[in-house]
Design an enzyme around this catalytic site. Structure first.
Site, PDB file in Angstrom:
ATOM      1  CD  GLU A  90      -9.472   7.522   2.287  1.00 23.18           C
ATOM      2  OE1 GLU A  90      -8.695   6.957   3.089  1.00 23.18           O
ATOM      3  OE2 GLU A  90     -10.691   7.644   2.495  1.00 23.18           O
ATOM      4  CE1 TYR A  97      -4.483  -1.305  -1.880  1.00 23.19           C
ATOM      5  CE2 TYR A  97      -4.326   0.928  -2.708  1.00 23.19           C
ATOM      6  CZ  TYR A  97      -4.040  -0.008  -1.742  1.00 23.19           C
ATOM      7  OH  TYR A  97      -3.319   0.360  -0.628  1.00 23.19           O
TER       8      TYR A  97
HETATM    9  C1  LIG Z   1       1.735  -1.160  -2.529  1.00 20.16           C
HETATM   10  C2  LIG Z   1       2.596  -2.285  -1.908  1.00 20.16           C
HETATM   11  C3  LIG Z   1       2.031  -2.647  -0.552  1.00 20.16           C
HETATM   12  C4  LIG Z   1       2.532  -3.503  -2.840  1.00 20.16           C
HETATM   13  O1  LIG Z   1       3.256  -4.552  -2.216  1.00 20.16           O
HETATM   14  P1  LIG Z   1       4.037  -5.662  -3.067  1.00 20.16           P
HETATM   15  O2  LIG Z   1       4.376  -6.778  -2.159  1.00 20.16           O
HETATM   16  O3  LIG Z   1       5.140  -5.054  -3.820  1.00 20.16           O
HETATM   17  O4  LIG Z   1       2.885  -6.099  -4.089  1.00 20.16           O
HETATM   18  P2  LIG Z   1       2.770  -7.489  -4.864  1.00 20.16           P
HETATM   19  O5  LIG Z   1       4.104  -8.050  -5.153  1.00 20.16           O
HETATM   20  O6  LIG Z   1       1.801  -8.350  -4.135  1.00 20.16           O
HETATM   21  O7  LIG Z   1       2.125  -6.976  -6.227  1.00 20.16           O
HETATM   22  C5  LIG Z   1       0.777  -7.239  -6.573  1.00 20.16           C
HETATM   23  C6  LIG Z   1       0.455  -6.434  -7.829  1.00 20.16           C
HETATM   24  O8  LIG Z   1       0.471  -5.049  -7.531  1.00 20.16           O
HETATM   25  C7  LIG Z   1       1.018  -4.323  -8.639  1.00 20.16           C
HETATM   26  N1  LIG Z   1       2.248  -3.639  -8.216  1.00 20.16           N
HETATM   27  C8  LIG Z   1       2.833  -3.737  -7.008  1.00 20.16           C
HETATM   28  N2  LIG Z   1       3.915  -2.926  -6.966  1.00 20.16           N
HETATM   29  C9  LIG Z   1       3.985  -2.314  -8.175  1.00 20.16           C
HETATM   30  C10 LIG Z   1       4.866  -1.362  -8.748  1.00 20.16           C
HETATM   31  N3  LIG Z   1       5.910  -0.857  -8.067  1.00 20.16           N
HETATM   32  N4  LIG Z   1       4.631  -0.940 -10.000  1.00 20.16           N
HETATM   33  C11 LIG Z   1       3.591  -1.415 -10.709  1.00 20.16           C
HETATM   34  N5  LIG Z   1       2.722  -2.342 -10.238  1.00 20.16           N
HETATM   35  C12 LIG Z   1       2.922  -2.773  -8.979  1.00 20.16           C
HETATM   36  C13 LIG Z   1       1.300  -5.312  -9.714  1.00 20.16           C
HETATM   37  O9  LIG Z   1       0.157  -5.364 -10.534  1.00 20.16           O
HETATM   38  C14 LIG Z   1       1.467  -6.586  -8.936  1.00 20.16           C
HETATM   39  O10 LIG Z   1       1.161  -7.712  -9.656  1.00 20.16           O
HETATM   40  P3  LIG Z   1       2.313  -8.438 -10.524  1.00 20.16           P
HETATM   41  O11 LIG Z   1       3.539  -8.525  -9.673  1.00 20.16           O
HETATM   42  O12 LIG Z   1       1.687  -9.746 -10.821  1.00 20.16           O
HETATM   43  O13 LIG Z   1       2.519  -7.563 -11.705  1.00 20.16           O
HETATM   44  C15 LIG Z   1       4.067  -1.846  -1.813  1.00 20.16           C
HETATM   45  O14 LIG Z   1       4.502  -1.371  -3.061  1.00 20.16           O
HETATM   46  C16 LIG Z   1       4.343  -0.802  -0.765  1.00 20.16           C
HETATM   47  O15 LIG Z   1       4.558  -1.096   0.407  1.00 20.16           O
HETATM   48  N6  LIG Z   1       4.361   0.483  -1.197  1.00 20.16           N
HETATM   49  C17 LIG Z   1       4.645   1.588  -0.278  1.00 20.16           C
HETATM   50  C18 LIG Z   1       3.501   1.844   0.667  1.00 20.16           C
HETATM   51  C19 LIG Z   1       2.232   2.181  -0.096  1.00 20.16           C
HETATM   52  O16 LIG Z   1       2.244   2.934  -1.049  1.00 20.16           O
HETATM   53  N7  LIG Z   1       1.102   1.608   0.379  1.00 20.16           N
HETATM   54  C20 LIG Z   1      -0.196   1.846  -0.212  1.00 20.16           C
HETATM   55  C21 LIG Z   1      -0.767   3.120   0.308  1.00 20.16           C
HETATM   56  S1  LIG Z   1      -2.378   3.470  -0.427  1.00 20.16           S
END
Ligand SMILES: CC(C)(COP(=O)(O)OP(=O)(O)OC[C@H]1O[C@@H](n2cnc3c(N)ncnc32)[C@H](O)[C@@H]1OP(=O)(O)O)[C@@H](O)C(=O)NCCC(=O)NCCS
Length: 152
Positions: free
Chosen positions: A109, A121
């Site tokens: 979710e 995702y």
């Molecule tokens: C979601 C989360 C785990 C992503 O981790 P991350 O290490 O930053 O992600 P990545 O660097 O591997 O990014 C992969 C892709 O996700 C997308 N993405 C990740 N963060 C993003 C942001 N802040 N805004 C837009 N796109 C984003 C992009 O498409 C990215 O690809 P790109 O860098 O080639 O454009 C991180 O932002 C996080 O911990 N967020 C807070 C907790 C959370 O919301 N978890 C999910 C609950 S459902």
């Protein structure tokens, strides 16, 4: 960062985990939520640099097994390490593990307002299955959840 690896999350990690959780989520899980997940036998994984102490944890993921499916309950990357591909790597490792455990799909979710996670995702091949109404706490009202799955 090239040596980032997974290891089981233990109760000793929970101070470090909460230090991330409380920064990255508006409505974070509590200590008890994590402790119960560990004690319930959910897959609780720390994503760490191989040779650095717990304080250098990059993030964590928690999923549970269902019948031929797995359900992702939490995934987070510490803010200073976000947007470097670690979330994608961690999610990929969860999928590998879930598949190795017999799952045929991963469900999760996500808040419609969480555009970063939604982008991740979608890029990783998840599709939207539907909406769970008023699923998340969000202050006075509740926020819907988008239910997503990746099948293999
Ligand atoms: C979601 C989360 C785990 C992503 O981790 P991350 O290490 O930053 O992600 P990545 O660097 O591997 O990014 C992969 C892709 O996700 C997308 N993405 C990740 N963060 C993003 C942001 N802040 N805004 C837009 N796109 C984003 C992009 O498409 C990215 O690809 P790109 O860098 O080639 O454009 C991180 O932002 C996080 O911990 N967020 C807070 C907790 C959370 O919301 N978890 C999910 C609950 S459902």
């Amino acid at each position: 960062m090239s040596r980032a690896e997974l290891r089981p999350l233990t109760e000793d990690d929970l101070d470090a985990v909460l230090g991330i959780e409380e920064v990255v989520y508006p409505f974070p899980w509590s200590y008890g939520n994590f402790r119960d997940s560990i004690r319930s036998g959910y897959h609780c994984l720390a994503f760490v640099e191989a040779e650095l102490p717990t304080a250098a944890m990059y993030g964590y993921a928690i999923y549970m097994d269902g019948v031929e499916e797995a359900h992702l309950l939490n995934i987070a990357i510490r803010p200073e390490f976000q947007r470097q591909g670690l979330g994608r790597r961690l999610l990929g490792r969860v999928i590998e593990r879930a598949a190795a455990g017999g799952a045929r799909r991963l469900l999760l979710e996500v808040r419609p307002s969480n555009s970063g996670a939604l982008n991740l995702y979608r890029k990783e091949g998840f599709i939207e299955l539907g909406i769970r109404r008023q699923y998340y706490p969000a202050g006075a009202v509740r926020e819907d959840a988008i239910v997503m799955e990746k099948a293999w």
